[in-house]
Design a protein around this motif. Structure first.
Motif, mmCIF file in Angstrom:
data_model
loop_
_atom_site.group_PDB
_atom_site.id
_atom_site.type_symbol
_atom_site.label_atom_id
_atom_site.label_comp_id
_atom_site.label_asym_id
_atom_site.label_seq_id
_atom_site.Cartn_x
_atom_site.Cartn_y
_atom_site.Cartn_z
ATOM 1 N N ASP A 28 11.966 68.999 45.413
ATOM 2 C CA ASP A 28 13.347 68.554 45.360
ATOM 3 C C ASP A 28 13.541 67.362 46.287
ATOM 4 O OD1 ASP A 28 16.492 70.362 45.277
ATOM 5 O OD2 ASP A 28 16.043 68.221 45.167
ATOM 6 N N ILE A 30 16.014 65.662 47.029
ATOM 7 C CA ILE A 30 17.260 65.588 47.791
ATOM 8 C C ILE A 30 17.083 66.210 49.177
ATOM 9 C CG2 ILE A 30 18.225 67.766 46.989
ATOM 10 C CD1 ILE A 30 20.136 64.448 47.514
ATOM 11 N N TYR A 31 16.113 67.092 49.330
ATOM 12 C CA TYR A 31 15.895 67.761 50.610
ATOM 13 C C TYR A 31 14.684 67.228 51.366
ATOM 14 C CZ TYR A 31 19.187 71.147 48.735
ATOM 15 O OH TYR A 31 20.294 71.733 48.211
ATOM 16 N N ASN A 32 14.109 66.169 50.852
ATOM 17 C CA ASN A 32 12.877 65.672 51.441
ATOM 18 C C ASN A 32 12.863 64.144 51.443
ATOM 19 O OD1 ASN A 32 10.966 68.206 51.668
ATOM 20 N ND2 ASN A 32 12.028 68.377 49.715
ATOM 21 N N TYR A 33 11.987 63.588 52.288
ATOM 22 C CA TYR A 33 11.783 62.151 52.280
ATOM 23 C C TYR A 33 11.050 61.725 51.002
ATOM 24 C CZ TYR A 33 12.919 61.913 57.264
ATOM 25 O OH TYR A 33 13.551 61.977 58.475
ATOM 26 N N PRO A 53 16.169 62.617 53.544
ATOM 27 C CA PRO A 53 16.744 63.723 52.781
ATOM 28 C C PRO A 53 18.243 63.566 52.572
ATOM 29 C CG PRO A 53 15.184 64.570 54.363
ATOM 30 C CD PRO A 53 15.311 63.103 54.640
ATOM 31 N N GLY A 54 18.684 63.834 51.357
ATOM 32 C CA GLY A 54 20.096 63.718 51.038
ATOM 33 C C GLY A 54 20.606 62.297 51.014
ATOM 34 N N GLY A 55 19.695 61.341 51.035
ATOM 35 C CA GLY A 55 20.104 59.937 51.058
ATOM 36 C C GLY A 55 20.690 59.501 52.382
ATOM 37 N N GLU A 56 20.477 60.295 53.436
ATOM 38 C CA GLU A 56 21.055 60.002 54.745
ATOM 39 C C GLU A 56 20.170 59.041 55.520
ATOM 40 O OE1 GLU A 56 24.345 61.914 53.877
ATOM 41 O OE2 GLU A 56 24.003 61.010 55.846
ATOM 42 N N GLN A 72 18.772 57.683 45.141
ATOM 43 C CA GLN A 72 18.331 58.879 44.416
ATOM 44 C C GLN A 72 19.466 59.481 43.614
ATOM 45 O OE1 GLN A 72 18.613 61.808 48.346
ATOM 46 N NE2 GLN A 72 16.692 61.474 47.353
ATOM 47 N N SER A 74 20.359 63.054 42.627
ATOM 48 C CA SER A 74 19.971 64.430 42.936
ATOM 49 C C SER A 74 20.001 65.318 41.704
ATOM 50 C CB SER A 74 20.877 65.011 44.020
ATOM 51 O OG SER A 74 22.230 64.964 43.602
ATOM 52 N N ASN A 77 16.705 64.553 39.859
ATOM 53 C CA ASN A 77 15.458 64.509 40.644
ATOM 54 C C ASN A 77 14.724 63.196 40.445
ATOM 55 O OD1 ASN A 77 15.810 66.970 41.811
ATOM 56 N ND2 ASN A 77 13.941 67.882 41.013
#
Length: 125
Positions: A28, A30-33, A53-56, A72, A74, A77
């Motif tokens: 996933d 969204i939760y990873n680099y 992660p999360g586009g942050e 990304q 989410s 994916n």
């Protein structure tokens, strides 16, 4: 099993644009680099862009800052690399990387466990 598949490469003239896509399964984003790298003929593979992660947060190679954007979706994916104002020196095979190890610089190839097969980008002058 993690699978990483890039698409969207092609041939464009200098000043043109392309959007690369990286579809990830078994993982996933969204939760990873996630990251994009590229390798030009006769050169080492280099880091182009990273998304946290999360586009942050994002990071870019100096050579592409202001021209490339990593993002990304989410829901799908998918990680994108939007490329504008392309130059002949951007010609390379572009690779998507996933499943980052902890602690090292993101630009180090050994930091990434999963790679796609690459997509060719050719920019003519």
């Amino acid at each position: 099993q993690v699978q990483v598949v890039e698409s969207g490469g092609g041939s464009v003239q200098a000043g043109g644009s392309l959007r690369l896509s990286c579809r990830v399964s078994g993982y996933d984003p969204i939760y990873n680099y996630m990251a994009w790298f590229r390798q030009a003929p006769g050169k080492e593979r280099e880091g182009v862009a990273l998304i946290a992660p999360g586009g942050e947060g994002t990071q870019y190679a100096n050579s592409v800052k202001g021209r490339f954007t990593i993002s990304q979706d989410s829901a799908k994916n998918i990680v994108y690399l939007q490329m504008h104002d392309l130059k002949p020196e951007d010609t390379a095979i572009y690779y998507c990387a996933a499943d980052r190890r902890a602690g090292g610089p993101w630009t180090e190839l050994r930091e990434w466990r999963q790679w796609g097969q690459g997509t060719q980008v050719t920019v003519s002058s």
